[in-house]
Design a protein around this motif. Structure first.
Motif, short mmCIF file in Angstrom:
data_model
loop_
_atom_site.label_atom_id
_atom_site.label_comp_id
_atom_site.label_asym_id
_atom_site.label_seq_id
_atom_site.Cartn_x
_atom_site.Cartn_y
_atom_site.Cartn_z
N ALA A 179 -1.25 1.31 -8.66
CA ALA A 179 -2.08 0.31 -7.99
C ALA A 179 -3.50 0.83 -7.81
CB ALA A 179 -1.46 -0.06 -6.65
N GLU A 182 -5.81 0.30 -10.55
CA GLU A 182 -6.38 -1.05 -10.70
C GLU A 182 -7.43 -1.35 -9.65
OE1 GLU A 182 -3.72 -4.46 -11.35
OE2 GLU A 182 -2.23 -2.97 -11.95
N ASP A 183 -7.13 -1.07 -8.38
CA ASP A 183 -8.05 -1.44 -7.31
C ASP A 183 -7.83 -0.51 -6.13
OD1 ASP A 183 -9.62 -2.57 -5.36
OD2 ASP A 183 -8.98 -4.62 -5.73
N GLN A 185 -9.91 0.31 -3.83
CA GLN A 185 -10.51 -0.13 -2.57
C GLN A 185 -9.55 -1.01 -1.77
OE1 GLN A 185 -13.70 -3.03 -2.58
NE2 GLN A 185 -14.92 -1.74 -1.24
N LEU A 186 -8.87 -1.91 -2.49
CA LEU A 186 -7.91 -2.78 -1.80
C LEU A 186 -6.75 -1.95 -1.24
CD1 LEU A 186 -6.94 -5.56 -0.99
CD2 LEU A 186 -5.97 -5.84 -3.27
N MET A 187 -6.32 -0.95 -2.02
CA MET A 187 -5.26 -0.05 -1.53
C MET A 187 -5.66 0.57 -0.20
SD MET A 187 -2.79 1.33 -3.77
CE MET A 187 -3.12 3.08 -3.60
N GLN A 188 -6.92 1.00 -0.13
CA GLN A 188 -7.37 1.63 1.11
C GLN A 188 -7.42 0.60 2.23
OE1 GLN A 188 -10.97 3.90 0.69
NE2 GLN A 188 -10.63 4.98 2.61
N MET B 60 -15.60 -2.64 3.49
CA MET B 60 -15.50 -2.64 2.02
C MET B 60 -16.79 -3.11 1.37
SD MET B 60 -11.79 -4.18 1.18
CE MET B 60 -10.27 -3.29 1.39
N PRO B 80 -11.77 2.43 5.65
CA PRO B 80 -10.94 1.23 5.54
C PRO B 80 -9.47 1.47 5.90
CG PRO B 80 -12.39 1.40 3.66
CD PRO B 80 -12.61 2.65 4.46
N HIS B 81 -8.90 2.62 5.52
CA HIS B 81 -7.49 2.80 5.82
C HIS B 81 -7.23 2.98 7.31
CE1 HIS B 81 -8.85 6.95 4.93
NE2 HIS B 81 -7.93 7.33 5.77
N PHE B 98 -1.37 -6.61 -8.07
CA PHE B 98 -1.50 -5.52 -9.03
C PHE B 98 -0.63 -5.80 -10.26
CE2 PHE B 98 -2.50 -3.61 -4.94
CZ PHE B 98 -3.73 -3.02 -5.23
N LEU B 101 2.36 -3.42 -11.16
CA LEU B 101 3.51 -3.37 -10.26
C LEU B 101 4.31 -4.67 -10.38
CD1 LEU B 101 1.89 -2.07 -6.94
CD2 LEU B 101 2.57 -0.76 -8.94
N LEU B 109 4.10 -2.40 -1.27
CA LEU B 109 3.02 -1.42 -1.43
C LEU B 109 2.30 -1.09 -0.11
CD1 LEU B 109 1.34 0.19 -3.66
CD2 LEU B 109 -0.31 -1.65 -3.40
#
Lengths: 295, 240
Positions: A179, A182-183, A185-188, B60, B80-81, B98, B101, B109
Protein backbone atom coordinates in the motif's frame (compact mmCIF):
# COMPACT_ATOMS: atom_id res chain seq x y z
CA UNK A 1 31.14 -38.48 -22.88
CA UNK A 2 27.76 -37.22 -24.06
CA UNK A 3 27.71 -33.97 -25.99
CA UNK A 4 25.05 -31.29 -26.42
CA UNK A 5 25.50 -28.99 -29.44
CA UNK A 6 29.14 -29.97 -29.52
CA UNK A 7 29.70 -29.20 -25.84
CA UNK A 8 30.43 -31.94 -23.29
CA UNK A 9 27.53 -32.37 -20.85
CA UNK A 10 29.79 -31.95 -17.84
CA UNK A 11 31.04 -28.59 -19.10
CA UNK A 12 27.53 -27.42 -19.85
CA UNK A 13 26.25 -28.58 -16.45
CA UNK A 14 29.17 -26.91 -14.72
CA UNK A 15 28.50 -23.59 -16.42
CA UNK A 16 24.79 -23.90 -15.71
CA UNK A 17 25.57 -24.44 -12.03
CA UNK A 18 27.80 -21.37 -11.95
CA UNK A 19 25.02 -19.53 -13.75
CA UNK A 20 22.43 -20.54 -11.16
CA UNK A 21 24.75 -19.51 -8.34
CA UNK A 22 25.50 -16.13 -9.90
CA UNK A 23 21.77 -15.88 -10.54
CA UNK A 24 21.05 -16.54 -6.87
CA UNK A 25 23.25 -13.57 -5.97
CA UNK A 26 21.62 -11.41 -8.63
CA UNK A 27 18.22 -12.41 -7.28
CA UNK A 28 19.08 -11.56 -3.65
CA UNK A 29 20.59 -8.23 -4.64
CA UNK A 30 17.93 -7.16 -7.11
CA UNK A 31 15.23 -8.21 -4.63
CA UNK A 32 16.62 -5.74 -2.08
CA UNK A 33 16.79 -3.03 -4.73
CA UNK A 34 13.19 -3.74 -5.74
CA UNK A 35 11.96 -3.58 -2.14
CA UNK A 36 13.74 -0.27 -1.58
CA UNK A 37 12.61 1.23 -4.87
CA UNK A 38 9.01 0.15 -4.24
CA UNK A 39 8.48 2.07 -1.02
CA UNK A 40 11.19 4.75 -1.04
CA UNK A 41 11.36 5.40 -4.80
CA UNK A 42 15.11 5.47 -4.31
CA UNK A 43 17.56 3.99 -6.77
CA UNK A 44 19.99 2.66 -4.21
CA UNK A 45 23.47 2.94 -5.66
CA UNK A 46 24.87 2.04 -2.24
CA UNK A 47 23.49 -1.49 -2.66
CA UNK A 48 26.75 -2.93 -3.96
CA UNK A 49 28.59 -1.31 -1.07
CA UNK A 50 26.15 -2.98 1.37
CA UNK A 51 26.86 -6.35 -0.25
CA UNK A 52 30.57 -5.62 0.10
CA UNK A 53 30.08 -4.58 3.75
CA UNK A 54 28.31 -7.89 4.38
CA UNK A 55 31.25 -9.85 2.99
CA UNK A 56 33.95 -7.63 4.52
CA UNK A 57 32.35 -7.64 7.96
CA UNK A 58 32.15 -11.44 7.84
CA UNK A 59 35.90 -11.62 7.27
CA UNK A 60 36.75 -8.85 9.72
CA UNK A 61 34.50 -10.27 12.45
CA UNK A 62 36.25 -13.62 12.06
CA UNK A 63 39.80 -12.22 11.96
CA UNK A 64 39.39 -9.83 14.88
CA UNK A 65 36.81 -11.49 17.12
CA UNK A 66 36.76 -15.07 15.90
CA UNK A 67 33.07 -14.84 14.98
CA UNK A 68 32.29 -17.98 12.98
CA UNK A 69 30.36 -18.28 9.73
CA UNK A 70 27.04 -19.28 11.30
CA UNK A 71 26.97 -16.33 13.64
CA UNK A 72 28.11 -14.02 10.85
CA UNK A 73 25.21 -15.21 8.72
CA UNK A 74 22.91 -13.38 11.16
CA UNK A 75 25.19 -10.79 12.71
CA UNK A 76 26.64 -9.26 9.53
CA UNK A 77 23.24 -8.52 7.92
CA UNK A 78 21.99 -7.07 11.21
CA UNK A 79 25.02 -4.78 11.49
CA UNK A 80 24.78 -3.68 7.87
CA UNK A 81 21.00 -3.26 8.23
CA UNK A 82 21.67 -0.93 11.15
CA UNK A 83 24.12 1.03 8.97
CA UNK A 84 21.32 1.26 6.39
CA UNK A 85 18.84 2.62 8.94
CA UNK A 86 21.40 5.26 9.95
CA UNK A 87 21.97 6.23 6.30
CA UNK A 88 18.21 6.48 5.74
CA UNK A 89 17.55 8.48 8.90
CA UNK A 90 20.39 10.97 8.62
CA UNK A 91 20.82 11.32 4.85
CA UNK A 92 18.07 9.93 2.60
CA UNK A 93 15.22 11.34 4.68
CA UNK A 94 16.47 14.87 4.04
CA UNK A 95 16.04 14.52 0.30
CA UNK A 96 12.78 12.53 0.35
CA UNK A 97 10.37 13.72 -2.32
CA UNK A 98 13.12 15.23 -4.48
CA UNK A 99 13.93 14.01 -7.95
CA UNK A 100 15.41 10.47 -8.25
CA UNK A 101 18.74 11.90 -9.30
CA UNK A 102 19.42 13.30 -5.81
CA UNK A 103 19.06 9.98 -4.01
CA UNK A 104 20.98 8.26 -6.80
CA UNK A 105 23.92 10.65 -6.40
CA UNK A 106 23.75 10.56 -2.62
CA UNK A 107 23.79 6.75 -2.43
CA UNK A 108 26.52 6.66 -5.07
CA UNK A 109 28.54 9.02 -2.89
CA UNK A 110 27.98 6.82 0.16
CA UNK A 111 29.17 3.81 -1.85
CA UNK A 112 32.33 5.64 -2.96
CA UNK A 113 33.03 6.77 0.60
CA UNK A 114 32.66 3.30 2.08
CA UNK A 115 34.69 1.72 -0.73
CA UNK A 116 37.41 4.36 -0.40
CA UNK A 117 37.77 4.12 3.36
CA UNK A 118 37.93 0.32 3.31
CA UNK A 119 40.37 0.31 0.38
CA UNK A 120 42.61 2.61 2.37
CA UNK A 121 42.62 0.18 5.29
CA UNK A 122 42.54 -3.22 3.58
CA UNK A 123 43.77 -2.59 0.02
CA UNK A 124 42.13 -4.02 -3.08
CA UNK A 125 43.95 -7.34 -3.33
CA UNK A 126 41.26 -9.16 -1.42
CA UNK A 127 40.87 -10.81 1.96
CA UNK A 128 40.82 -14.56 2.37
CA UNK A 129 37.96 -16.27 4.13
CA UNK A 130 38.21 -19.97 4.80
CA UNK A 131 35.31 -22.18 3.81
CA UNK A 132 33.63 -23.63 6.94
CA UNK A 133 34.69 -27.29 7.39
CA UNK A 134 31.22 -28.77 6.94
CA UNK A 135 31.15 -27.50 3.39
CA UNK A 136 34.41 -29.16 2.32
CA UNK A 137 33.85 -31.52 -0.56
CA UNK A 138 30.78 -32.14 -2.60
CA UNK A 139 28.67 -34.79 -4.24
CA UNK A 140 29.17 -36.61 -7.51
CA UNK A 141 26.04 -36.45 -9.63
CA UNK A 142 27.39 -38.61 -12.45
CA UNK A 143 27.40 -35.86 -15.04
CA UNK A 144 29.02 -33.30 -12.73
CA UNK A 145 30.53 -32.59 -9.33
CA UNK A 146 28.39 -30.37 -7.06
CA UNK A 147 30.35 -28.71 -4.23
CA UNK A 148 28.31 -28.65 -1.01
CA UNK A 149 28.80 -24.94 -0.47
CA UNK A 150 27.39 -24.10 -3.92
CA UNK A 151 24.32 -26.14 -3.10
CA UNK A 152 24.02 -24.33 0.24
CA UNK A 153 24.19 -20.93 -1.50
CA UNK A 154 21.43 -21.86 -3.91
CA UNK A 155 19.18 -23.27 -1.19
CA UNK A 156 19.69 -20.33 1.16
CA UNK A 157 19.20 -17.73 -1.56
CA UNK A 158 16.00 -19.40 -2.72
CA UNK A 159 14.72 -19.69 0.87
CA UNK A 160 15.38 -16.04 1.63
CA UNK A 161 13.93 -14.92 -1.70
CA UNK A 162 10.80 -16.99 -1.21
CA UNK A 163 10.48 -15.87 2.42
CA UNK A 164 10.71 -12.23 1.37
CA UNK A 165 8.19 -12.72 -1.41
CA UNK A 166 5.82 -14.44 1.03
CA UNK A 167 6.25 -11.72 3.61
CA UNK A 168 5.47 -8.98 1.10
CA UNK A 169 2.62 -10.67 -0.77
CA UNK A 170 0.87 -12.59 1.99
CA UNK A 171 1.24 -10.85 5.34
CA UNK A 172 -0.12 -7.74 7.01
CA UNK A 173 3.31 -6.11 7.14
CA UNK A 174 3.63 -6.83 3.42
CA UNK A 175 0.23 -5.19 2.85
CA UNK A 176 1.65 -2.04 4.46
CA UNK A 177 4.61 -2.18 2.07
CA UNK A 178 2.43 -2.74 -1.00
CA UNK A 179 0.00 0.00 0.00
CA UNK A 180 2.84 2.37 0.86
CA UNK A 181 4.22 1.83 -2.62
CA UNK A 182 0.98 3.26 -4.01
CA UNK A 183 0.15 6.06 -1.57
CA UNK A 184 2.29 6.39 1.53
CA UNK A 185 0.70 9.69 2.51
CA UNK A 186 -2.75 8.15 2.83
CA UNK A 187 -1.23 5.24 4.79
CA UNK A 188 0.16 7.75 7.25
CA UNK A 189 -3.25 9.40 7.40
CA UNK A 190 -4.61 6.07 8.61
CA UNK A 191 -2.26 6.15 11.58
CA UNK A 192 0.61 4.05 10.25
CA UNK A 193 4.05 5.33 11.20
CA UNK A 194 5.32 5.62 7.64
CA UNK A 195 8.67 7.28 8.44
CA UNK A 196 9.54 4.30 10.66
CA UNK A 197 8.30 1.87 7.99
CA UNK A 198 10.58 3.57 5.46
CA UNK A 199 13.65 3.33 7.74
CA UNK A 200 13.01 -0.35 8.41
CA UNK A 201 12.36 -1.10 4.75
CA UNK A 202 15.65 0.46 3.72
CA UNK A 203 17.35 -1.45 6.53
CA UNK A 204 15.73 -4.70 5.38
CA UNK A 205 16.66 -4.10 1.74
CA UNK A 206 20.33 -3.62 2.57
CA UNK A 207 20.18 -6.60 4.95
CA UNK A 208 19.36 -8.75 1.92
CA UNK A 209 22.43 -7.35 0.17
CA UNK A 210 24.59 -8.01 3.23
CA UNK A 211 23.24 -11.55 3.48
CA UNK A 212 24.32 -12.11 -0.12
CA UNK A 213 27.69 -10.71 0.92
CA UNK A 214 28.08 -13.29 3.71
CA UNK A 215 27.16 -16.08 1.31
CA UNK A 216 29.74 -14.74 -1.15
CA UNK A 217 32.61 -14.45 1.34
CA UNK A 218 33.88 -18.07 1.11
CA UNK A 219 33.70 -18.33 -2.70
CA UNK A 220 34.34 -14.87 -4.14
CA UNK A 221 37.29 -12.60 -3.66
CA UNK A 222 36.38 -10.29 -0.74
CA UNK A 223 37.54 -6.77 -1.58
CA UNK A 224 36.26 -3.23 -0.98
CA UNK A 225 35.41 -2.97 -4.69
CA UNK A 226 33.53 -6.26 -5.06
CA UNK A 227 30.20 -4.43 -4.79
CA UNK A 228 30.75 -1.99 -7.61
CA UNK A 229 31.48 -4.82 -10.03
CA UNK A 230 28.29 -6.75 -9.38
CA UNK A 231 26.08 -3.66 -8.92
CA UNK A 232 25.97 -2.67 -12.59
CA UNK A 233 24.88 -6.18 -13.59
CA UNK A 234 22.27 -6.21 -10.84
CA UNK A 235 20.84 -2.91 -12.07
CA UNK A 236 20.51 -4.43 -15.53
CA UNK A 237 18.66 -7.37 -13.93
CA UNK A 238 16.29 -4.99 -12.14
CA UNK A 239 15.61 -3.08 -15.35
CA UNK A 240 14.91 -6.33 -17.20
CA UNK A 241 12.62 -7.63 -14.44
CA UNK A 242 10.80 -4.34 -14.00
CA UNK A 243 11.55 -1.70 -11.36
CA UNK A 244 9.80 -2.51 -8.10
CA UNK A 245 8.48 -5.96 -9.03
CA UNK A 246 9.31 -8.41 -6.23
CA UNK A 247 8.65 -11.68 -8.00
CA UNK A 248 10.14 -10.25 -11.20
CA UNK A 249 13.41 -9.44 -9.46
CA UNK A 250 13.79 -13.02 -8.17
CA UNK A 251 12.91 -14.82 -11.41
CA UNK A 252 14.90 -12.45 -13.61
CA UNK A 253 17.94 -12.71 -11.33
CA UNK A 254 18.15 -16.47 -11.64
CA UNK A 255 17.25 -16.40 -15.34
CA UNK A 256 20.00 -13.90 -16.15
CA UNK A 257 22.55 -15.95 -14.22
CA UNK A 258 21.61 -18.99 -16.30
CA UNK A 259 21.71 -17.05 -19.58
CA UNK A 260 25.14 -15.74 -18.62
CA UNK A 261 26.28 -19.29 -17.84
CA UNK A 262 24.98 -20.66 -21.13
CA UNK A 263 26.69 -17.86 -23.06
CA UNK A 264 29.96 -18.72 -21.30
CA UNK A 265 29.60 -22.26 -22.65
CA UNK A 266 28.62 -21.54 -26.21
CA UNK A 267 30.21 -18.16 -26.97
CA UNK A 268 32.47 -17.06 -24.10
CA UNK A 269 33.46 -13.63 -25.52
CA UNK A 270 29.86 -12.41 -25.18
CA UNK A 271 29.31 -13.69 -21.64
CA UNK A 272 29.93 -10.40 -19.85
CA UNK A 273 27.80 -8.45 -22.34
CA UNK A 274 24.81 -10.77 -22.78
CA UNK A 275 22.79 -9.42 -19.83
CA UNK A 276 23.13 -5.89 -21.15
CA UNK A 277 22.11 -7.07 -24.59
CA UNK A 278 18.97 -8.58 -23.06
CA UNK A 279 18.40 -5.29 -21.25
CA UNK A 280 18.57 -3.32 -24.50
CA UNK A 281 16.10 -5.67 -26.19
CA UNK A 282 13.70 -5.60 -23.23
CA UNK A 283 13.86 -1.81 -23.03
CA UNK A 284 13.05 -1.57 -26.73
CA UNK A 285 10.00 -3.83 -26.61
CA UNK A 286 8.83 -3.67 -22.99
CA UNK A 287 10.15 -0.45 -21.43
CA UNK A 288 8.57 -1.24 -18.05
CA UNK A 289 10.41 -4.58 -17.82
CA UNK A 290 9.29 -8.19 -18.13
CA UNK A 291 7.29 -8.17 -14.89
CA UNK A 292 6.77 -4.43 -14.41
CA UNK A 293 3.37 -2.82 -14.63
CA UNK A 294 2.80 -0.87 -17.84
CA UNK A 295 3.07 2.79 -17.01
CA UNK B 1 -32.11 22.95 16.84
CA UNK B 2 -29.25 25.32 17.13
CA UNK B 3 -25.99 24.10 18.64
CA UNK B 4 -24.22 26.28 21.15
CA UNK B 5 -20.55 25.32 20.87
CA UNK B 6 -19.68 26.54 24.37
CA UNK B 7 -22.19 24.17 25.94
CA UNK B 8 -20.95 21.05 24.21
CA UNK B 9 -17.77 19.10 23.72
CA UNK B 10 -15.70 20.65 20.96
CA UNK B 11 -14.20 17.83 18.96
CA UNK B 12 -12.61 20.05 16.35
CA UNK B 13 -11.74 23.73 16.39
CA UNK B 14 -9.94 25.27 13.43
CA UNK B 15 -8.83 28.87 13.82
CA UNK B 16 -7.10 31.16 11.35
CA UNK B 17 -5.95 28.23 9.22
CA UNK B 18 -3.82 29.13 6.21
CA UNK B 19 -2.46 26.46 3.89
CA UNK B 20 -0.07 26.54 0.96
CA UNK B 21 0.84 24.19 -1.87
CA UNK B 22 4.29 25.38 -2.83
CA UNK B 23 3.81 29.03 -3.83
CA UNK B 24 0.02 28.90 -4.03
CA UNK B 25 -1.88 30.13 -1.02
CA UNK B 26 -5.03 27.95 -0.84
CA UNK B 27 -6.63 28.57 2.56
CA UNK B 28 -6.93 32.15 3.81
CA UNK B 29 -7.87 31.84 7.46
CA UNK B 30 -10.46 29.10 7.93
CA UNK B 31 -12.40 29.22 11.22
CA UNK B 32 -14.79 26.44 12.13
CA UNK B 33 -15.97 24.40 15.08
CA UNK B 34 -17.45 20.91 15.10
CA UNK B 35 -19.00 19.47 18.25
CA UNK B 36 -19.13 15.83 19.18
CA UNK B 37 -21.90 13.98 17.40
CA UNK B 38 -22.51 16.71 14.86
CA UNK B 39 -22.67 16.24 11.13
CA UNK B 40 -21.29 19.37 9.51
CA UNK B 41 -20.84 19.97 5.81
CA UNK B 42 -18.40 22.16 3.94
CA UNK B 43 -20.22 23.48 0.88
CA UNK B 44 -18.78 25.54 -1.92
CA UNK B 45 -17.69 25.52 -5.49
CA UNK B 46 -14.87 23.45 -6.90
CA UNK B 47 -11.52 24.90 -5.90
CA UNK B 48 -12.96 26.84 -2.96
CA UNK B 49 -10.65 25.01 -0.54
CA UNK B 50 -12.99 22.44 1.04
CA UNK B 51 -10.89 19.37 0.29
CA UNK B 52 -7.75 21.26 1.22
CA UNK B 53 -9.33 22.05 4.59
CA UNK B 54 -9.74 18.32 5.31
CA UNK B 55 -6.22 17.60 4.09
CA UNK B 56 -4.85 20.42 6.22
CA UNK B 57 -6.59 18.95 9.28
CA UNK B 58 -4.77 15.67 8.47
CA UNK B 59 -1.46 17.56 7.97
CA UNK B 60 -1.33 16.38 4.37
CA UNK B 61 -0.69 19.71 2.65
CA UNK B 62 2.58 21.56 2.24
CA UNK B 63 2.77 24.41 4.76
CA UNK B 64 0.14 25.46 7.29
CA UNK B 65 -0.27 28.24 9.83
CA UNK B 66 -3.00 28.85 12.39
CA UNK B 67 -4.43 26.41 14.87
CA UNK B 68 -6.21 23.05 14.70
CA UNK B 69 -7.46 21.66 18.02
CA UNK B 70 -8.71 18.08 18.14
CA UNK B 71 -10.32 17.08 21.45
CA UNK B 72 -8.79 20.23 22.89
CA UNK B 73 -5.30 19.27 21.81
CA UNK B 74 -3.26 21.47 19.44
CA UNK B 75 -2.21 19.36 16.44
CA UNK B 76 -0.31 21.76 14.21
CA UNK B 77 2.99 20.07 15.00
CA UNK B 78 1.64 16.49 14.86
CA UNK B 79 2.59 14.06 12.09
CA UNK B 80 -0.38 12.64 10.13
CA UNK B 81 -0.16 9.26 11.86
CA UNK B 82 -0.48 10.94 15.24
CA UNK B 83 -3.56 12.84 14.08
CA UNK B 84 -5.20 9.60 12.94
CA UNK B 85 -4.49 8.14 16.36
CA UNK B 86 -6.52 10.93 18.00
CA UNK B 87 -9.53 9.16 16.51
CA UNK B 88 -9.74 10.86 13.12
CA UNK B 89 -10.79 8.77 10.12
CA UNK B 90 -10.07 10.31 6.73
CA UNK B 91 -11.79 9.21 3.54
CA UNK B 92 -10.03 10.95 0.64
CA UNK B 93 -11.53 12.22 -2.56
CA UNK B 94 -11.24 9.48 -5.22
CA UNK B 95 -11.44 6.96 -2.36
CA UNK B 96 -7.80 5.89 -2.18
CA UNK B 97 -8.42 2.17 -2.66
CA UNK B 98 -5.11 0.33 -3.03
CA UNK B 99 -4.88 -1.72 -6.22
CA UNK B 100 -2.11 -3.95 -4.83
CA UNK B 101 -4.43 -5.12 -2.03
CA UNK B 102 -7.58 -7.21 -2.15
CA UNK B 103 -10.82 -5.97 -0.62
CA UNK B 104 -10.22 -7.57 2.77
CA UNK B 105 -6.63 -6.32 2.89
CA UNK B 106 -7.86 -2.82 2.06
CA UNK B 107 -10.46 -3.12 4.77
CA UNK B 108 -8.05 -4.25 7.47
CA UNK B 109 -5.16 -1.99 6.44
CA UNK B 110 -5.82 1.01 8.72
CA UNK B 111 -4.79 0.12 12.26
CA UNK B 112 -7.35 0.34 15.08
CA UNK B 113 -6.87 3.75 16.69
CA UNK B 114 -9.51 3.60 19.42
CA UNK B 115 -11.67 0.93 20.95
CA UNK B 116 -15.32 0.78 19.98
CA UNK B 117 -14.84 0.38 16.25
CA UNK B 118 -17.00 -1.95 14.21
CA UNK B 119 -15.94 -5.57 13.88
CA UNK B 120 -15.31 -7.14 10.51
CA UNK B 121 -18.61 -9.06 10.89
CA UNK B 122 -20.59 -5.88 11.57
CA UNK B 123 -19.00 -4.21 8.57
CA UNK B 124 -19.73 -7.14 6.29
CA UNK B 125 -23.35 -7.21 7.43
CA UNK B 126 -23.63 -3.48 6.73
CA UNK B 127 -21.96 -3.92 3.31
CA UNK B 128 -22.77 -7.45 2.09
CA UNK B 129 -21.25 -6.75 -1.34
CA UNK B 130 -17.85 -6.31 0.23
CA UNK B 131 -18.10 -9.73 1.86
CA UNK B 132 -18.94 -11.40 -1.43
CA UNK B 133 -16.00 -9.74 -3.14
CA UNK B 134 -13.55 -9.81 -0.25
CA UNK B 135 -10.83 -11.58 -2.24
CA UNK B 136 -11.14 -9.38 -5.36
CA UNK B 137 -8.54 -6.78 -6.14
CA UNK B 138 -9.65 -3.53 -4.46
CA UNK B 139 -9.77 -1.48 -7.62
CA UNK B 140 -11.76 -4.15 -9.52
CA UNK B 141 -14.88 -3.17 -7.54
CA UNK B 142 -17.50 -0.85 -9.01
CA UNK B 143 -17.28 2.82 -8.07
CA UNK B 144 -20.08 2.42 -5.53
CA UNK B 145 -18.49 -0.63 -3.95
CA UNK B 146 -15.13 1.14 -3.78
CA UNK B 147 -16.82 4.02 -1.96
CA UNK B 148 -18.43 1.61 0.50
CA UNK B 149 -14.99 0.06 1.02
CA UNK B 150 -13.38 3.45 1.59
CA UNK B 151 -16.03 4.22 4.24
CA UNK B 152 -16.01 0.78 5.81
CA UNK B 153 -12.23 0.93 6.11
CA UNK B 154 -12.33 3.81 8.60
CA UNK B 155 -15.30 2.46 10.56
CA UNK B 156 -13.28 -0.55 11.68
CA UNK B 157 -10.60 1.64 13.26
CA UNK B 158 -12.81 3.10 15.97
CA UNK B 159 -12.26 6.65 14.71
CA UNK B 160 -14.96 8.86 16.25
CA UNK B 161 -14.54 11.80 13.91
CA UNK B 162 -14.82 11.14 10.18
CA UNK B 163 -13.59 13.52 7.51
CA UNK B 164 -15.38 12.51 4.30
CA UNK B 165 -14.38 14.08 1.02
CA UNK B 166 -16.90 14.00 -1.86
CA UNK B 167 -18.20 10.52 -1.09
CA UNK B 168 -21.12 10.70 -3.54
CA UNK B 169 -19.11 11.97 -6.50
CA UNK B 170 -19.94 10.12 -9.71
CA UNK B 171 -22.17 7.50 -8.05
CA UNK B 172 -25.60 6.23 -9.11
CA UNK B 173 -28.62 7.57 -7.15
CA UNK B 174 -29.30 4.18 -5.57
CA UNK B 175 -25.75 4.10 -4.15
CA UNK B 176 -26.07 7.67 -2.93
CA UNK B 177 -29.24 6.65 -1.08
CA UNK B 178 -27.39 3.76 0.54
CA UNK B 179 -24.61 6.13 1.62
CA UNK B 180 -27.20 8.43 3.21
CA UNK B 181 -28.55 5.46 5.20
CA UNK B 182 -25.03 4.64 6.33
CA UNK B 183 -24.39 8.23 7.44
CA UNK B 184 -27.63 8.27 9.45
CA UNK B 185 -26.60 5.06 11.18
CA UNK B 186 -23.20 6.51 11.98
CA UNK B 187 -24.75 9.69 13.31
CA UNK B 188 -27.05 7.66 15.54
CA UNK B 189 -23.96 5.91 16.88
CA UNK B 190 -22.74 9.35 17.97
CA UNK B 191 -19.93 9.77 15.46
CA UNK B 192 -18.81 13.26 14.50
CA UNK B 193 -18.76 13.79 10.75
CA UNK B 194 -17.32 16.53 8.57
CA UNK B 195 -18.63 16.14 5.06
CA UNK B 196 -17.26 17.86 1.98
CA UNK B 197 -20.09 17.57 -0.50
CA UNK B 198 -21.03 18.78 -3.95
CA UNK B 199 -24.45 17.14 -3.88
CA UNK B 200 -26.45 19.53 -1.73
CA UNK B 201 -29.63 17.43 -1.90
CA UNK B 202 -27.68 14.57 -0.37
CA UNK B 203 -26.19 16.71 2.38
CA UNK B 204 -29.13 18.94 3.34
CA UNK B 205 -31.36 16.42 5.16
CA UNK B 206 -28.41 14.85 7.01
CA UNK B 207 -26.50 17.82 8.31
CA UNK B 208 -26.85 19.81 11.54
CA UNK B 209 -24.93 22.76 10.15
CA UNK B 210 -23.33 23.92 6.93
CA UNK B 211 -20.27 26.04 6.36
CA UNK B 212 -19.94 27.75 3.00
CA UNK B 213 -16.35 28.01 1.79
CA UNK B 214 -15.25 30.53 -0.82
CA UNK B 215 -11.72 31.55 -1.81
CA UNK B 216 -10.23 29.65 1.12
CA UNK B 217 -12.41 31.26 3.78
CA UNK B 218 -15.65 30.46 5.58
CA UNK B 219 -18.15 33.01 4.26
CA UNK B 220 -21.36 31.74 5.83
CA UNK B 221 -22.55 29.42 8.57
CA UNK B 222 -26.06 28.03 8.18
CA UNK B 223 -27.76 25.77 10.70
CA UNK B 224 -30.28 23.18 9.58
CA UNK B 225 -33.28 25.23 10.73
CA UNK B 226 -32.09 28.37 8.91
CA UNK B 227 -31.70 26.48 5.69
CA UNK B 228 -35.03 27.35 4.18
CA UNK B 229 -34.73 31.06 4.96
CA UNK B 230 -31.21 31.26 3.55
CA UNK B 231 -31.77 29.03 0.52
CA UNK B 232 -31.45 31.81 -2.06
CA UNK B 233 -28.26 33.14 -0.45
CA UNK B 234 -26.83 29.64 -0.51
CA UNK B 235 -27.80 29.18 -4.16
CA UNK B 236 -25.88 32.34 -4.97
CA UNK B 237 -22.79 31.02 -3.24
CA UNK B 238 -22.97 27.63 -4.88
CA UNK B 239 -23.88 29.03 -8.27
CA UNK B 240 -26.92 26.81 -8.77
Amino acid sequence: MSMIFGVPLAVLAGQLLIGVINGAFYALLSLGLAVIFGLLKIINFAHGAMYMLGAMSTVILFDSLGVNYWVALFLAPLLVGAVGVVIEYFLLRRIAGQDHIYSLLLTFGVALLLGGVLTNIYGVSGLRYAMPDVFQGGMKLGFMFLPYYRLWVIVMALLVCFGTWFMIEKTKLGAYLRAGTEDSQLMQGFGINVPLLISLTYGFGVMLAAFAGVLAAPIYSVTPVMGSHILITVFAVVVIGGMGSIGGAIITGILMGVIEGLTKTFYPPASSAVIFLVMVVVLMFRPSGLFGKEA
Amino acid sequence: MSHRPDKEYEQLRVSGLHAFYGESHILHGIDLVVNRGELVTLLGRNGAGRSTTLKAIMNMVGRRTGSIMINGEETMSCAPHHIARLGVGYCPEHRGIFSALNVQENLTLPPVVRSGGMSLEEIYSMFPNLYERRFSQGTKLSGGEQQMLAMARILRTGANMLLLDEITEGLAPVIVEKLAEVLIKLKNKGLTIVLVEQNFHFAAPLADRHYVVEHGQIVEEISADELEAKQSLLNDYLGV
